[in-house]
Write a protein that holds these residues in place. Structure first.
Motif, PDB file in Angstrom:
ATOM      1  N   ILE A 142       1.365  -1.087  -0.170  1.00  0.00           N
ATOM      2  CA  ILE A 142       0.315  -0.065  -0.021  1.00  0.00           C
ATOM      3  C   ILE A 142       1.013   1.005  -0.606  1.00  0.00           C
ATOM      4  O   ILE A 142       0.131   2.126   0.009  1.00  0.00           O
ATOM      5  N   LYS A 143       2.095   0.858  -0.521  1.00  0.00           N
ATOM      6  CA  LYS A 143       3.417   2.081  -0.008  1.00  0.00           C
ATOM      7  C   LYS A 143       3.481   2.578   1.559  1.00  0.00           C
ATOM      8  O   LYS A 143       2.555   2.707   2.499  1.00  0.00           O
ATOM      9  N   VAL A 144       5.048   2.417   2.313  1.00  0.00           N
ATOM     10  CA  VAL A 144       5.379   3.804   3.220  1.00  0.00           C
ATOM     11  C   VAL A 144       4.998   5.279   2.929  1.00  0.00           C
ATOM     12  O   VAL A 144       4.830   5.429   4.062  1.00  0.00           O
ATOM     13  N   THR A 145       3.864   5.642   1.797  1.00  0.00           N
ATOM     14  CA  THR A 145       3.365   7.461   2.174  1.00  0.00           C
ATOM     15  C   THR A 145       2.256   7.111   2.347  1.00  0.00           C
ATOM     16  O   THR A 145       1.774   7.785   3.330  1.00  0.00           O
TER      17      THR A 145
ATOM     18  N   ILE B 285      -6.939   3.230   0.541  1.00  0.00           N
ATOM     19  CA  ILE B 285      -6.355   2.441  -0.216  1.00  0.00           C
ATOM     20  C   ILE B 285      -6.190   1.661   0.811  1.00  0.00           C
ATOM     21  O   ILE B 285      -5.926   0.260   0.545  1.00  0.00           O
ATOM     22  N   THR B 286      -5.469   1.835   2.312  1.00  0.00           N
ATOM     23  CA  THR B 286      -5.022   0.904   3.173  1.00  0.00           C
ATOM     24  C   THR B 286      -6.501  -0.025   3.785  1.00  0.00           C
ATOM     25  O   THR B 286      -6.803  -1.041   3.653  1.00  0.00           O
ATOM     26  N   ALA B 287      -7.944   0.158   3.614  1.00  0.00           N
ATOM     27  CA  ALA B 287      -8.927   0.006   4.480  1.00  0.00           C
ATOM     28  C   ALA B 287      -9.722  -1.303   3.084  1.00  0.00           C
ATOM     29  O   ALA B 287      -9.696  -2.612   3.193  1.00  0.00           O
ATOM     30  N   LEU B 288      -9.141  -0.819   1.388  1.00  0.00           N
ATOM     31  CA  LEU B 288      -9.666  -1.278   0.217  1.00  0.00           C
ATOM     32  C   LEU B 288      -7.788  -2.509   0.659  1.00  0.00           C
ATOM     33  O   LEU B 288      -8.115  -3.407  -0.136  1.00  0.00           O
ATOM     34  N   GLY B 289      -7.140  -2.532   1.063  1.00  0.00           N
ATOM     35  CA  GLY B 289      -5.924  -2.965   1.175  1.00  0.00           C
ATOM     36  C   GLY B 289      -6.248  -4.483   1.850  1.00  0.00           C
ATOM     37  O   GLY B 289      -5.902  -5.624   1.848  1.00  0.00           O
TER      38      GLY B 289
ATOM     39  N   ALA C  24       2.294 -11.511   0.299  1.00  0.00           N
ATOM     40  CA  ALA C  24       3.240 -11.640  -0.396  1.00  0.00           C
ATOM     41  C   ALA C  24       2.680 -11.879  -1.801  1.00  0.00           C
ATOM     42  O   ALA C  24       3.254 -10.844  -2.395  1.00  0.00           O
ATOM     43  N   ALA C  25       1.679 -11.985  -2.179  1.00  0.00           N
ATOM     44  CA  ALA C  25       1.330 -11.915  -3.808  1.00  0.00           C
ATOM     45  C   ALA C  25       0.716 -10.445  -4.152  1.00  0.00           C
ATOM     46  O   ALA C  25       0.806  -9.974  -5.215  1.00  0.00           O
ATOM     47  N   PHE C  26       0.020  -9.962  -2.969  1.00  0.00           N
ATOM     48  CA  PHE C  26      -0.350  -8.731  -2.922  1.00  0.00           C
ATOM     49  C   PHE C  26       0.681  -7.338  -3.010  1.00  0.00           C
ATOM     50  O   PHE C  26       0.172  -6.728  -3.747  1.00  0.00           O
ATOM     51  N   GLY C  27       1.582  -8.118  -2.214  1.00  0.00           N
ATOM     52  CA  GLY C  27       2.098  -7.179  -1.934  1.00  0.00           C
ATOM     53  C   GLY C  27       3.897  -6.937  -2.761  1.00  0.00           C
ATOM     54  O   GLY C  27       4.466  -6.364  -2.780  1.00  0.00           O
ATOM     55  N   THR C  28       3.572  -7.451  -3.678  1.00  0.00           N
ATOM     56  CA  THR C  28       4.209  -8.288  -4.890  1.00  0.00           C
ATOM     57  C   THR C  28       5.785  -8.346  -4.540  1.00  0.00           C
ATOM     58  O   THR C  28       6.584  -8.641  -4.793  1.00  0.00           O
ATOM     59  N   ALA C  29       5.907  -9.683  -3.446  1.00  0.00           N
ATOM     60  CA  ALA C  29       7.177  -9.655  -2.445  1.00  0.00           C
ATOM     61  C   ALA C  29       7.506 -10.813  -2.894  1.00  0.00           C
ATOM     62  O   ALA C  29       8.903 -10.382  -3.240  1.00  0.00           O
ATOM     63  N   GLY C  30       6.791 -11.964  -3.357  1.00  0.00           N
ATOM     64  CA  GLY C  30       7.459 -13.298  -3.934  1.00  0.00           C
ATOM     65  C   GLY C  30       8.198 -14.056  -2.847  1.00  0.00           C
ATOM     66  O   GLY C  30       8.778 -15.409  -3.140  1.00  0.00           O
ATOM     67  N   LEU C  31       7.894 -13.625  -1.881  1.00  0.00           N
ATOM     68  CA  LEU C  31       8.260 -14.405  -0.261  1.00  0.00           C
ATOM     69  C   LEU C  31       7.558 -15.806  -0.250  1.00  0.00           C
ATOM     70  O   LEU C  31       6.189 -14.993  -0.171  1.00  0.00           O
TER      71      LEU C  31
ATOM     72  N   ILE D  29      -3.753  -7.401  -9.319  1.00  0.00           N
ATOM     73  CA  ILE D  29      -4.616  -5.853  -8.170  1.00  0.00           C
ATOM     74  C   ILE D  29      -2.850  -5.544  -7.749  1.00  0.00           C
ATOM     75  O   ILE D  29      -3.512  -4.334  -6.926  1.00  0.00           O
ATOM     76  N   GLY D  30      -2.322  -6.598  -6.675  1.00  0.00           N
ATOM     77  CA  GLY D  30      -1.511  -5.981  -5.935  1.00  0.00           C
ATOM     78  C   GLY D  30      -0.451  -4.936  -7.127  1.00  0.00           C
ATOM     79  O   GLY D  30       0.144  -4.015  -6.529  1.00  0.00           O
ATOM     80  N   ARG D  31      -0.601  -5.004  -8.059  1.00  0.00           N
ATOM     81  CA  ARG D  31       0.604  -4.478  -9.021  1.00  0.00           C
ATOM     82  C   ARG D  31       0.039  -3.472  -9.348  1.00  0.00           C
ATOM     83  O   ARG D  31       0.974  -2.412  -9.210  1.00  0.00           O
ATOM     84  N   ILE D  32      -1.312  -3.598 -10.115  1.00  0.00           N
ATOM     85  CA  ILE D  32      -2.094  -2.015 -10.464  1.00  0.00           C
ATOM     86  C   ILE D  32      -2.828  -1.056  -9.680  1.00  0.00           C
ATOM     87  O   ILE D  32      -3.319  -0.455  -9.630  1.00  0.00           O
ATOM     88  N   GLY D  33      -3.274  -2.147  -8.596  1.00  0.00           N
ATOM     89  CA  GLY D  33      -4.195  -1.709  -7.797  1.00  0.00           C
ATOM     90  C   GLY D  33      -4.009  -0.406  -6.900  1.00  0.00           C
ATOM     91  O   GLY D  33      -4.801   0.777  -7.177  1.00  0.00           O
ATOM     92  N   PRO D  34      -2.912  -0.337  -6.480  1.00  0.00           N
ATOM     93  CA  PRO D  34      -2.743   1.306  -5.784  1.00  0.00           C
ATOM     94  C   PRO D  34      -2.141   1.910  -6.721  1.00  0.00           C
ATOM     95  O   PRO D  34      -2.515   3.766  -5.891  1.00  0.00           O
TER      96      PRO D  34
END
Length: 449
Positions: A317-320, A357-361, A389-396, A418-423
């Motif tokens: 969801i981004k540090v911002t 964004i946070t609530a939807l995440g 990991a999938a939603f945050g596109t982290a891959g772990l 969704i995690g890549r283009i959603g936010p």
């Protein structure tokens, strides 16, 4: 921009262009990876493996249901690297354009004219900025590839050709926060190698900050008082998360004989720092994630959900967003009517966007976790880790990705997309879809909490 011209002529809103562009790239990648030439055995990998891998590559995630090095041929690996590069550059360029659309300027030498009525840009200025994004990305990848290649040659006696191939592939994967590695254990064999671990980590951090932030830091790093709110929040929240993440992994895993336990003190610090950087979206691992303690999984979940900076290759969801919410909470606790950050006031629209964004995440992760629990026999800890990991596109992964079944794999494909283009698309859509209201309704107090 030439590739986007037919898309922009068909879709009027930028968010539609992003979805169409990424969807088309995934489709092309799936078709290429489904070719027999893409596998080491010379037979088609099948539509599911091709779709999953292509989505993971384009969305720079790194999750895999087949081993990258043993399953895919050189052609297949080159396709994956190309998809990662296309996805990473696409993310940075599109995110930069959206930053310009929202702010009306970039704070760099290039000035973008925003027409309030039509939401269009001056194309000459856009090309100038995007050219800088591409050059910046390629130069960073070249530097990382040079260091990695030299290390593989001098430290591991790899032939120069093989070392160069490994260096370029992993530099692309690291800078674009993709997490694809050409070893079955990711980077675990290099757990104590500072040259490799720090090169990969630094590449991930730089790309995760985002193009606007990096160039503002390059221009005025000695004058933090003049940084924009975006840069201040991105830098400080990133630093805090890296520090707290490192300390958390050191504290939790210090005596774990299957992770940090066998390492010396320097190796433990390096491995813990690397473990704190990777959940930003990079996806590599030097420790066996499946052997981590549950509290380390939860720490990783939180870091993956937050992700990295806006207009960068990192997910989440981004540090911002998290930084803005922290200031909102602080202002509410102090009873202040306005949210102030430094010498600037935060618009109400930005606060609503961060909350949305946070609530939807949270909702997406919650629903997907519930669904995957119903589809698989794995524990909540493992399933939640996989979903985040999938939603945050982290891959772990805790090691269950390949055994989730067709329905589980398709769910992860949707989550990665969704995690890549959603936010990105949601943030731009909320910022650009402002409507002027010419009246105000009477207020009514509501009990909250």
């Amino acid at each position: 921009m030439g590739l986007l011209t037919p898309l922009t002529s068909r879709f009027r809103h930028p968010a539609q262009v992003v979805v169409a562009a990424f969807g088309l790239t995934v489709a092309v990648g799936t078709a290429l990876l489904a070719l027999p030439i893409a596998t080491t055995e010379g037979v088609s990998a099948g539509w599911l493996a091709a779709l999953f891998t292509a989505t993971s590559a384009v969305c720079v995630t790194g999750l895999a249901i087949v081993d990258t090095e043993s399953h895919w041929s050189v052609f297949g690996e080159l396709v994956i690297a190309g998809l990662v590069q296309a996805g990473g550059l696409g993310i940075m360029t599109m995110a930069t354009v959206f930053t310009l659309l929202v702010s009306g300027r970039l704070g760099l030498r290039a000035r973008i004219a925003v027409q309030a009525e039509t939401k269009t840009l001056s194309m000459s200025d856009v090309r100038h900025v995007l050219r800088k994004v591409v050059v910046f990305s390629l130069v960073c990848e070249a530097v990382a590839a040079t260091v990695l290649t030299a290390r593989f040659v001098t430290g591991y006696d790899e032939p120069f050709g093989r070392a160069l191939y490994l260096g370029v592939f992993h530099a692309i994967s690291a800078f674009n926060d993709a997490g694809f590695a050409l070893w079955p254990d990711s980077l675990m064999r290099f757990v104590s190698d500072g040259w490799i671990c720090l090169t990969v980590a630094i590449a991930s951090i730089v790309s995760g900050l985002g193009f606007p932030v990096v160039f503002e830091l390059a221009r005025s790093w000695r004058r933090p008082g003049k940084w924009t709110i975006l840069t201040k929040i991105t830098v400080w929240v990133t630093a805090v998360l890296l520090l707290l993440g490192t300390l958390a992994f050191l504290t939790i895993e210090w005596r774990n004989p299957k992770t940090l336990g066998p390492l010396d003190e320097g190796g433990k610090v390096l491995a813990a720092f690397f473990a704190a950087v990777m959940p930003r979206s990079a996806g590599f691992n030097t420790l066996d994630v499946s052997q981590m303690l549950p509290s380390s999984w939860l720490t990783t979940d939180l870091l993956m959900f937050i992700g990295g900076g806006s207009a960068g290759t990192a997910g989440g969801i981004k540090v911002t967003t998290v930084g803005l919410l922290a200031f909102v909470v602080w202002a509410e606790l102090r009873g202040e009517s306005r949210v102030n950050i430094g010498h600037r006031s935060l618009p109400n629209s930005a606060q609503r966007q961060a909350v949305t964004i946070t609530a939807l995440g949270v909702a997406i992760v919650g629903i997907a976790t519930y669904a995957l629990l119903a589809l698989t026999p794995y524990s909540l800890d493992q399933v939640l880790f996989e979903v985040v990991a999938a939603f945050g596109t982290a891959g772990l992964s805790t090691g269950i990705t390949a055994s989730l079944g067709t329905a589980g794999h398709l769910l992860l494909v949707v989550l990665m997309f969704i995690g890549r283009i959603g936010p990105l698309t949601l943030g731009s859509a909320l910022a650009l879809n402002r409507r002027a209201r010419h009246y105000e309704l009477p207020e009514e107090r509501v009990i909250v909490g």
